[in-house]
Design a protein around this motif. Structure first.
Motif, PDB file in Angstrom:
ATOM      1  N   LYS A 620       0.838  -1.216   0.101  1.00  0.00           N
ATOM      2  CA  LYS A 620       0.102   0.094  -0.041  1.00  0.00           C
ATOM      3  C   LYS A 620       0.738   1.303   0.145  1.00  0.00           C
ATOM      4  O   LYS A 620       2.128   1.388   0.197  1.00  0.00           O
ATOM      5  CB  LYS A 620      -0.924  -0.073   1.218  1.00  0.00           C
ATOM      6  CG  LYS A 620      -0.236   0.147   2.650  1.00  0.00           C
ATOM      7  CD  LYS A 620      -1.226  -0.128   3.662  1.00  0.00           C
ATOM      8  CE  LYS A 620      -1.663   1.099   4.291  1.00  0.00           C
ATOM      9  NZ  LYS A 620      -2.747   0.833   5.587  1.00  0.00           N
ATOM     10  N   GLU A 622       2.314   4.572   1.386  1.00  0.00           N
ATOM     11  CA  GLU A 622       2.489   5.413   2.648  1.00  0.00           C
ATOM     12  C   GLU A 622       2.075   6.804   2.557  1.00  0.00           C
ATOM     13  O   GLU A 622       2.373   7.574   1.292  1.00  0.00           O
ATOM     14  CB  GLU A 622       3.986   5.243   3.078  1.00  0.00           C
ATOM     15  CG  GLU A 622       4.509   3.851   3.360  1.00  0.00           C
ATOM     16  CD  GLU A 622       3.884   3.141   4.525  1.00  0.00           C
ATOM     17  OE1 GLU A 622       3.623   3.796   5.438  1.00  0.00           O
ATOM     18  OE2 GLU A 622       3.294   1.985   4.482  1.00  0.00           O
ATOM     19  N   ASN A 623       1.667   7.621   3.612  1.00  0.00           N
ATOM     20  CA  ASN A 623       1.426   8.950   3.488  1.00  0.00           C
ATOM     21  C   ASN A 623       0.640   9.412   2.290  1.00  0.00           C
ATOM     22  O   ASN A 623       0.914  10.201   1.558  1.00  0.00           O
ATOM     23  CB  ASN A 623       2.957   9.574   3.550  1.00  0.00           C
ATOM     24  CG  ASN A 623       2.750  10.791   4.143  1.00  0.00           C
ATOM     25  OD1 ASN A 623       1.575  11.627   4.295  1.00  0.00           O
ATOM     26  ND2 ASN A 623       3.793  11.340   4.572  1.00  0.00           N
ATOM     27  N   LEU A 624      -0.547   8.612   2.282  1.00  0.00           N
ATOM     28  CA  LEU A 624      -1.377   8.870   1.077  1.00  0.00           C
ATOM     29  C   LEU A 624      -1.776  10.124   0.804  1.00  0.00           C
ATOM     30  O   LEU A 624      -1.822  10.820  -0.429  1.00  0.00           O
ATOM     31  CB  LEU A 624      -2.639   8.187   1.110  1.00  0.00           C
ATOM     32  CG  LEU A 624      -3.577   7.946   0.020  1.00  0.00           C
ATOM     33  CD1 LEU A 624      -3.202   7.462  -1.152  1.00  0.00           C
ATOM     34  CD2 LEU A 624      -4.845   6.949   0.464  1.00  0.00           C
ATOM     35  N   THR A 644      -5.450  -1.803  -1.616  1.00  0.00           N
ATOM     36  CA  THR A 644      -5.218  -1.866  -0.013  1.00  0.00           C
ATOM     37  C   THR A 644      -5.237  -0.503   0.573  1.00  0.00           C
ATOM     38  O   THR A 644      -5.366  -0.453   1.770  1.00  0.00           O
ATOM     39  CB  THR A 644      -3.942  -2.609   0.175  1.00  0.00           C
ATOM     40  OG1 THR A 644      -2.885  -2.218  -0.628  1.00  0.00           O
ATOM     41  CG2 THR A 644      -3.811  -4.232   0.015  1.00  0.00           C
ATOM     42  N   SER A 645      -5.102   0.655  -0.202  1.00  0.00           N
ATOM     43  CA  SER A 645      -4.960   1.814   0.025  1.00  0.00           C
ATOM     44  C   SER A 645      -6.257   2.617   0.394  1.00  0.00           C
ATOM     45  O   SER A 645      -6.270   3.592   0.918  1.00  0.00           O
ATOM     46  CB  SER A 645      -3.939   2.766  -0.829  1.00  0.00           C
ATOM     47  OG  SER A 645      -2.703   2.403  -0.668  1.00  0.00           O
ATOM     48  N   VAL A 647      -8.598   2.072   2.314  1.00  0.00           N
ATOM     49  CA  VAL A 647      -8.948   2.089   3.764  1.00  0.00           C
ATOM     50  C   VAL A 647      -8.300   3.480   4.211  1.00  0.00           C
ATOM     51  O   VAL A 647      -8.889   4.111   5.195  1.00  0.00           O
ATOM     52  CB  VAL A 647      -8.411   1.007   4.566  1.00  0.00           C
ATOM     53  CG1 VAL A 647      -6.740   0.788   4.527  1.00  0.00           C
ATOM     54  CG2 VAL A 647      -8.903   1.126   6.126  1.00  0.00           C
ATOM     55  N   ASP A 648      -7.200   3.954   3.734  1.00  0.00           N
ATOM     56  CA  ASP A 648      -6.686   5.253   4.036  1.00  0.00           C
ATOM     57  C   ASP A 648      -7.166   6.376   3.708  1.00  0.00           C
ATOM     58  O   ASP A 648      -6.775   7.422   3.938  1.00  0.00           O
ATOM     59  CB  ASP A 648      -5.162   5.153   3.751  1.00  0.00           C
ATOM     60  CG  ASP A 648      -4.326   4.031   4.500  1.00  0.00           C
ATOM     61  OD1 ASP A 648      -4.699   3.766   5.681  1.00  0.00           O
ATOM     62  OD2 ASP A 648      -3.262   3.703   4.011  1.00  0.00           O
ATOM     63  N   THR A 651      -8.325   9.396   5.823  1.00  0.00           N
ATOM     64  CA  THR A 651      -7.322  10.606   6.087  1.00  0.00           C
ATOM     65  C   THR A 651      -7.089  11.719   5.267  1.00  0.00           C
ATOM     66  O   THR A 651      -6.334  12.586   5.471  1.00  0.00           O
ATOM     67  CB  THR A 651      -5.949   9.925   6.533  1.00  0.00           C
ATOM     68  OG1 THR A 651      -5.346   9.228   5.271  1.00  0.00           O
ATOM     69  CG2 THR A 651      -6.102   8.726   7.483  1.00  0.00           C
TER      70      THR A 651
END
Length: 679
Positions: A620, A622-624, A644-645, A647-648, A651
């Protein structure tokens, strides 16, 4: 009657005795090292006519006065000797008056003549109070009488004192006089007063030059102007106002700038209306806490030294040179790059700047840019500008507009102060229309947004809210304000790229997030894979080799036309923002290899995010939120994102998510198909 003649006639009827022909100043200034305001006072006295003969005689008279009476520090003793031999002599010098409490007597100090403690009648300080506040330039008649009986008494007496600088400005006269001029005429008068010829400037350039004056009319205003050489960035702060100081070279101390603990005296910020730093690249504090104290002062107008807190109203101006083109700076770093490293990356310091004036839009000055027409005498101009500091117009915009929700408290303060400064300059009488205020508000929003855009690049998501807007109180219509140079900074082109060309956003060696471009070539061969642009970066090379190994095993499942035995592949990697090469290259490399192998371009305006392992497992992002912000800044309209990203995404601010068409993928092959638009 031409526009120029009409303006001159209005100046004559409203401000007679306070205007001067600026070409006369140039003629004498080139050969006489005297302050402009001293020179223009004399020109106003002797050359206030349109008759060329009177002007010519006046110039000779001014030259003679300067030659005979202006005291040069190196000739002080010679002047005193002439005074002694003649018994009487008239000098031009800067005079400061102090009250000697022990003798209950006013005494005068002469700056260039170097004599102090000369008794003076109390009528002068009572009449001209500025003599008590740092001193003013005066024409002084001196008398020399030596008393044999009382050898301790001072032989020098002051018989008459006439201030050269304006001892007092009646702001009501200015407000009344302003009513006779249109907005355009008043702007021309202001520009000619600082020596510029408005007929040689376009509308935008005029406004930018006016912005340079805002630190002189607004308390605690922080302005930054970076641009090419020869655009007159420091001219106003050095020559135009006797109330501002230019700190050349950049090196300074906390004691000099703020407060000297030993002498218990306030530094430059307490003595001047404006402190300007020339050549920002050289700003250097000898004290470790210098930048911290400066930040405190820029935010609140006060600073703590020792046991007490001191307040001051001086504005801060930072001027310097940009050596690269703006396009290059926007693509590779930030517009604050010319600042010293400890300032250029300190978002807390940069956030305190109210206005970033785009110096690259100001023309390089040639002789025709300097006016030969009438403008205010510099000292009158400087004094009414100083008088305007006492009033506040920061609530001027509330009458017609509200600021949009993307402006935080610091943005709001910055915009209000810029609006206040320009309103005071252009409409000192307080009479302006809604359209005229909107023009000022748009400019103020743009100047602050330029600061915010660069903060976003340096500090990431903390500063993502840059879509500045204002709302009309009557129609509730919301209008957005952009910065002109941002349009040219999109690195991902619109439309289809060439086959084998891929853009990816990830973290570089420096820890910053940036944009990388892959460009591929396909040649007949034996299955060799060559990577250029990675240098000796072992992690990056391993990442690219993972992609090629994956293609060798799985190439046929993607497309029958992919061959890793009869073709050679070459990929050029480019770090487009100078942040150090990334090692997150397996997925973008795989997509680039497939794209060139089957000669199919990726979908338009696409940024690839995420990575795969040697076995094809998806990792996934990082730091999307920050990564998506860089995608937006770079011009991406579609983003390829691992499932998988998803879910982020919570943010990420909804406004940011809404800027893209998000394309999710489950595995490496799915990513290739979706990147190439193959269903």
């Amino acid at each position: 009657m031409t526009d120029r003649e009409e303006i001159k006639a209005k100046l004559r009827s409203n401000f007679d005795g306070k205007i001067v022909r600026k070409d006369l100043t140039k003629k004498i200034k080139e050969g006489a090292n005297v302050p402009v305001y001293v020179l223009e006072f004399l020109l106003g006295q002797y050359c206030g006519s349109d008759d060329e003969q009177i002007i010519s005689q006046g110039i000779e008279k001014v030259k003679k006065i300067l030659a005979d009476n202006f005291v040069r520090p190196d000739e002080a003793q010679k002047t005193l000797s002439v005074l002694r031999s003649k018994g009487m002599y008239t000098v031009i010098d800067k005079i400061t008056i102090n009250l000697n409490i022990r003798t209950d007597q006013y005494v005068a100090d002469f700056s260039n003549l170097g004599i102090t403690g000369i008794p003076i009648s109390s009528e002068y300080p009572e009449k001209y109070d500025r003599l008590l506040c740092g001193g003013i330039w005066c024409i002084v008649q001196l008398e020399y009488v030596f008393n044999e009986q009382d050898k301790h008494s001072n032989p020098i007496k002051i018989t008459k004192l006439t201030p050269i600088q304006m001892p007092h400005v009646d702001i009501n006269d200015l407000k009344e006089g302003r009513k006779s001029f249109s907005k355009e005429e008043w702007i021309d008068v202001l520009l000619r007063s600082i020596g510029m010829e408005p007929d040689q400037l376009n509308e935008r350039e005029k406004w930018l030059l006016l912005l340079r004056l805002v630190p002189l009319v607004e308390n605690n205003y922080n302005l930054c102007e970076l641009g090419p050489r020869s655009t007159g960035k420091s001219h106003i702060y050095k020559e135009i106002s006797p109330n501002s100081i230019l700190v050349s070279g950049g090196q300074t101390t906390v004691a000099n700038l703020f407060y000297n603990m030993n002498k218990r005296t306030v530094g430059l910020v307490g003595l001047w209306d404006c402190v300007a730093f020339d050549e920002v690249a050289g700003i250097k504090f000898k004290d470790k806490d210098g930048i911290q104290i400066m930040k405190d002062y820029m935010a609140s107008g006060s600073f703590a030294r020792g046991k007490e807190e001191k307040a001051a109203s001086a504005s801060m101006v930072f001027v310097g040179n940009i050596n690269q083109s703006v396009d290059v700076l926007l693509k590779t770093s930030s517009l604050f790059d010319p600042f010293p490293p400890e300032m250029a990356t300190d978002t807390a310091f940069l956030d305190r700047i109210h206005c970033y004036l785009p110096g690259w839009e100001v023309p390089k000055f040639r002789p025709e840019h300097f006016t030969d027409d009438h403008g205010f005498i510099t000292d009158y101009f400087a004094e009414f500008i100083r008088e305007l500091r006492k009033s506040q117009e920061s609530d001027a915009l509330d009458k017609y507009f509200k600021l949009g929700k993307n402006l935080n408290q610091r943005d709001t303060i910055a915009v209000r102060r810029t609006v206040s400064g320009l309103v005071k300059l252009l409409y000192p009488d307080g009479e302006y229309s809604k359209d005229e205020l909107e023009e000022i508000l748009r400019l103020a929003l743009e100047m602050r947004r330029r600061v915010k855009e660069q903060l976003k690049k340096i500090g990431g998501m903390e500063f993502y809210d840059v879509n500045f807007s204002y709302i009309d109180n009557e129609t509730f219509e919301e209008k957005y304000v952009s910065v002109p140079e941002q349009g040219s900074s999109t690195l991902i082109p619109e439309g289809m790229c060439n086959p084998g060309q891929v853009y990816t956003v990830s973290t570089g060696k420096s820890g910053m997030i940036g944009l990388f471009r892959l460009e591929s070539q396909l040649l007949p061969g034996s299955g060799k894979f060559t990577c250029n642009g990675l240098g000796s970066d072992r992690e990056a090379r391993e990442s690219t080799q993972n992609a090629f190994n994956y293609l060798k095993v799985n190439g046929n499942r993607i497309s029958q036309s992919i061959s890793t035995t009869t073709k050679d592949y070459i990929i050029q990697y480019q770090d487009l923002q100078g942040i150090g090469m990334t090692s997150t290259l397996s997925l973008p490399t795989l997509i680039a290899l497939c794209s060139i192998a089957i000669q199919k371009s990726t979908v338009s305006s696409l940024a690839v995010l995420g990575d795969i392992s040697v076995s094809g497992t998806v990792s996934k992002v990082e730091n999307l939120a920050n990564t998506l912000q860089v995608c937006l800044d770079s011009g991406a309209k579609k983003v390829l994102l691992p499932i998988t990203s998803a879910v982020d995404l919570g943010t990420v601010p909804p406004e940011l998510v809404g800027c893209f068409n998000l394309i999710f993928f489950n595995n490496a092959e799915d990513a290739v198909f979706k990147a190439l638009g193959v269903e």
